[in-house]
Design a protein around this motif. Structure first.
Motif, PDB file in Angstrom:
ATOM      1  N   UNK A  77      35.346  40.263  52.372  1.00 56.57           N
ATOM      2  CA  UNK A  77      34.413  41.277  52.018  1.00 56.57           C
ATOM      3  C   UNK A  77      35.235  42.494  51.206  1.00 56.57           C
ATOM      4  N   UNK A  78      36.687  42.848  51.759  1.00 55.03           N
ATOM      5  CA  UNK A  78      37.323  43.949  50.947  1.00 55.03           C
ATOM      6  C   UNK A  78      37.538  43.641  49.680  1.00 55.03           C
ATOM      7  N   UNK A  79      37.710  42.343  49.216  1.00 55.66           N
ATOM      8  CA  UNK A  79      38.057  42.094  47.747  1.00 55.66           C
ATOM      9  C   UNK A  79      36.586  42.181  46.979  1.00 55.66           C
ATOM     10  N   UNK A  90      29.773  38.548  39.960  1.00 51.86           N
ATOM     11  CA  UNK A  90      29.943  36.991  39.914  1.00 51.86           C
ATOM     12  C   UNK A  90      31.220  36.427  39.441  1.00 51.86           C
ATOM     13  N   UNK A  91      31.866  37.115  38.570  1.00 49.90           N
ATOM     14  CA  UNK A  91      33.015  36.950  38.052  1.00 49.90           C
ATOM     15  C   UNK A  91      34.215  36.985  39.296  1.00 49.90           C
ATOM     16  N   UNK A  92      33.807  38.005  40.043  1.00 54.04           N
ATOM     17  CA  UNK A  92      34.944  38.374  41.260  1.00 54.04           C
ATOM     18  C   UNK A  92      34.812  37.391  42.302  1.00 54.04           C
ATOM     19  N   UNK A  93      33.446  36.837  42.582  1.00 56.09           N
ATOM     20  CA  UNK A  93      33.185  35.859  43.498  1.00 56.09           C
ATOM     21  C   UNK A  93      33.770  34.548  43.216  1.00 56.09           C
ATOM     22  N   UNK A  94      33.871  34.307  41.684  1.00 55.19           N
ATOM     23  CA  UNK A  94      34.660  32.870  41.262  1.00 55.19           C
ATOM     24  C   UNK A  94      36.097  32.996  41.473  1.00 55.19           C
ATOM     25  N   UNK A  95      36.657  34.219  41.123  1.00 53.36           N
ATOM     26  CA  UNK A  95      38.250  34.512  41.391  1.00 53.36           C
ATOM     27  C   UNK A  95      38.327  34.351  42.474  1.00 53.36           C
ATOM     28  N   UNK A  96      37.580  34.800  43.546  1.00 51.94           N
ATOM     29  CA  UNK A  96      38.037  34.782  44.960  1.00 51.94           C
ATOM     30  C   UNK A  96      38.146  33.480  45.606  1.00 51.94           C
ATOM     31  N   UNK A  99      41.091  46.837  37.575  1.00 49.11           N
ATOM     32  CA  UNK A  99      41.098  48.307  38.128  1.00 49.11           C
ATOM     33  C   UNK A  99      40.686  48.843  39.294  1.00 49.11           C
ATOM     34  N   UNK A 100      39.975  47.841  39.997  1.00 53.40           N
ATOM     35  CA  UNK A 100      39.392  48.084  41.289  1.00 53.40           C
ATOM     36  C   UNK A 100      40.430  47.802  42.270  1.00 53.40           C
ATOM     37  N   UNK A 101      40.712  48.823  42.985  1.00 55.46           N
ATOM     38  CA  UNK A 101      41.958  48.732  43.909  1.00 55.46           C
ATOM     39  C   UNK A 101      41.734  47.845  44.991  1.00 55.46           C
ATOM     40  N   UNK A 102      40.597  47.859  45.639  1.00 59.62           N
ATOM     41  CA  UNK A 102      40.366  46.948  46.675  1.00 59.62           C
ATOM     42  C   UNK A 102      40.179  45.359  46.165  1.00 59.62           C
ATOM     43  N   UNK A 103      39.848  45.190  44.843  1.00 57.15           N
ATOM     44  CA  UNK A 103      39.824  43.840  44.543  1.00 57.15           C
ATOM     45  C   UNK A 103      41.647  43.339  44.340  1.00 57.15           C
ATOM     46  N   UNK A 104      42.243  44.114  43.646  1.00 56.86           N
ATOM     47  CA  UNK A 104      43.598  43.879  43.519  1.00 56.86           C
ATOM     48  C   UNK A 104      44.408  43.301  45.034  1.00 56.86           C
ATOM     49  N   UNK A 105      43.946  44.301  45.757  1.00 58.34           N
ATOM     50  CA  UNK A 105      44.890  44.092  47.171  1.00 58.34           C
ATOM     51  C   UNK A 105      44.267  42.815  47.771  1.00 58.34           C
ATOM     52  N   UNK A 106      42.796  42.733  47.657  1.00 57.49           N
ATOM     53  CA  UNK A 106      42.115  41.798  48.416  1.00 57.49           C
ATOM     54  C   UNK A 106      42.506  40.382  47.780  1.00 57.49           C
ATOM     55  N   UNK A 107      42.522  40.205  46.686  1.00 58.75           N
ATOM     56  CA  UNK A 107      43.001  39.011  45.992  1.00 58.75           C
ATOM     57  C   UNK A 107      44.564  38.551  46.339  1.00 58.75           C
ATOM     58  N   UNK A 108      45.413  39.502  46.340  1.00 58.26           N
ATOM     59  CA  UNK A 108      46.897  39.271  46.442  1.00 58.26           C
ATOM     60  C   UNK A 108      47.145  39.114  48.017  1.00 58.26           C
ATOM     61  N   UNK A 109      46.345  39.929  48.882  1.00 58.72           N
ATOM     62  CA  UNK A 109      46.391  39.619  50.427  1.00 58.72           C
ATOM     63  C   UNK A 109      45.843  38.308  50.645  1.00 58.72           C
ATOM     64  N   UNK A 110      44.590  37.612  49.785  1.00 58.98           N
ATOM     65  CA  UNK A 110      44.056  36.460  50.397  1.00 58.98           C
ATOM     66  C   UNK A 110      45.189  35.379  50.170  1.00 58.98           C
TER      67      UNK A 110
END
Length: 482
Positions: free
Chosen positions: A381-383, A393-399, A264-275
């Motif tokens: 960082x944007x992610x 922590x979960x976001x960091x592991x997913x990245x 639901x966090x837009x910066x995470x969505x874009x950051x992960x797909x962009x990565x």
């Protein structure tokens, strides 16, 4: 990176040195192999243009195990898991050195990746538990330094070992380091674990792992494995279906590996797909460039490794520049513009040839290292910048998982494209003229793929900005694997 690279002065300093050493060992092995691939191919009776599985097996194994690393650490304790990780990594290194054919080497790299996948996540968990919260960012900045030094030393050290000893020593040097690390772990690593680690989402993990493996094998099957087209199509279909099944499973499970609420966090969505998509191009470069220099231009392994030093050094120097650019222009403008620059720089490698002046080549490598480093800092960082509380922590592991998955996909994709162009240009064997043209076409293709990913970052909010301190804070807690 934070402004300091020194370890916090406390009783936790030996722990930080131990975690940093483990991370250095893992990142060094990620880069040291690339320069040795042609020598490995000659020794094992393989084509140097079909050795990408040695890299893909390692990165894909790490991507598979990273989602489970947190639960494993909570269940069995950081000391036991970190000790086992070092031991498995060292054992895998020994098996790599003893390999007699490509299949054995790939199997040994999988074993090595199983150990490497746990070193940084478990080490980060130990630092989080063993260091005061006020010193955590400083501690992670110190631990992250080897992540920059490893790529700087890896290609040159690998080239030197191959040229003056043999490729086996790029793995054997891990053995004494591993033994020292095991002993130090028993003394300095705290045995932290969760009181109630909870149940592990084994079904979700199975869907996720199978999906990653199937898609990656499909890409590698187009080039090295020689799989029939129907098999490749089936792997892609079943792989994507497995990833979709994981998503549906996670939506109805109260404690999934990665909560859908994160997206639901837009910066995470874009950051992960962009990565994922931007890294397909630039993750292929550490694999392609040493091959280009040795196969296409007849460089020695040491010479090829030393040619990569400007890129690594420029990458380290560009880290602070990225923070200032983001603070001034915002994430969207920096990422869209820099992604285009990275893609154009990759395309420019199609101009490399025997007649190119040395200073132009070195400048070209340095420019790529600088823009690539800024790309990683901005993407990472944007992610994670809007992740807080239990989702951080979960976001960091997913990245981290996406980073390693993209690395494997990038190398597999580059191998498939290179093999296709090699056939198209009629490269019988390794005739230098034909193989050089195949390399040039591959660089153009990978550069265009990178440039196409810029539209993903255009989806960011136009006012998405940050202060220099915020960028450095997130970057200090984020370790890049590419």
């Amino acid at each position: 990176m934070s402004s300091t690279a020194s370890a916090p002065r406390s009783s936790s300093s030996p722990l930080l040195w131990l975690v940093a050493a483990g991370f250095f060992m893992q990142t060094l092995d990620t880069t040291i192999v690339n320069t040795a691939l042609p020598a490995m191919a000659r020794s094992l009776g393989e084509s140097p243009l079909r050795m990408q599985s040695v890299v893909v097996a390692y990165s894909l194994t790490m991507a598979m195990l990273i989602p489970a690393s947190g639960w494993i650490s909570d269940r069995f304790g950081t000391r036991r898991v970190f000790f086992t990780a070092i031991l498995v990594f060292a054992l895998g290194s020994l098996c790599c050195a003893l390999s007699r054919n490509l299949a054995e080497l790939v199997g040994a790299r999988i074993l090595q990746g199983m150990g490497g996948a746990l070193l940084l996540p478990v080490g980060r968990a130990a630092v989080l538990r063993g260091v005061p919260r006020s010193q955590f960012l400083q501690a992670m900045s110190f631990v992250a330094v080897p992540g920059l030094i490893g790529p700087l030393l890896g290609p040159t050290l690998g080239g030197w070992l191959v040229q003056y000893t043999s490729w086996h020593w790029i793995f054997l040097i891990n053995l004494p380091v591993g033994l020292i690390g095991c002993a130090a772990t028993l003394v300095y690593m705290p045995d932290g674990r969760a009181a109630q680690p909870g149940r592990f989402d084994l079904v979700g993990y199975g869907w996720l792992a199978f999906g990653m493996v199937a898609v990656s094998l499909a890409l590698d099957g187009l080039a090295e494995l020689g799989l029939p087209q129907v098999t490749v199509v089936l792997l892609v279909v079943f792989g994507l279906a497995s990833l979709a099944a994981y998503w549906l499973h996670a939506l109805r499970r109260p404690d999934p590996l990665f909560s859908p609420a994160m997206f639901s966090v837009q910066s995470l969505r874009v950051g992960l797909i962009g990565n994922l998509f931007a890294r397909v191009g630039n993750s292929a470069m550490p694999y392609l460039v040493p091959l280009l220099l040795q196969v296409g231009l007849d460089f020695t392994p040491l010479h090829a490794g030393m040619m990569l030093l400007p890129a690594a050094a420029a990458g380290m120097a560009a880290k602070p520049v990225a923070a200032r650019l983001i603070a001034r222009f915002g994430y969207r403008q920096v990422l869209v513009g820099n992604t285009m620059l990275v893609g154009l720089t990759i395309v420019s490698y199609a101009l490399i040839g025997p007649e190119q002046p040395l200073w132009v080549r070195l400048l070209q490598f340095a420019v790529f290292g600088a823009v690539n480093s800024m790309q990683f800092t901005a993407m990472n960082t944007v992610t994670l910048k809007d992740m807080a509380g239990p989702l951080a922590s979960s976001g960091s592991s997913l990245l981290s998982m996406v980073q390693m998955l993209a690395m494997g996909m990038g190398v597999a994709c580059a191998g498939a494209v290179l093999a296709g162009f090699n056939t198209y240009f009629g490269a019988a064997g390794l005739a230098s003229g034909h193989s050089l043209r195949a390399f040039h076409a591959t660089f153009v293709t990978m550069g265009l793929i990178t440039m196409a990913s810029a539209w993903i970052f255009w989806q960011l909010e136009p006012d998405t900005a940050a202060t220099t301190e915020e960028v450095k804070a997130v970057d200090a807690d984020t370790v890049d694997h590419a």
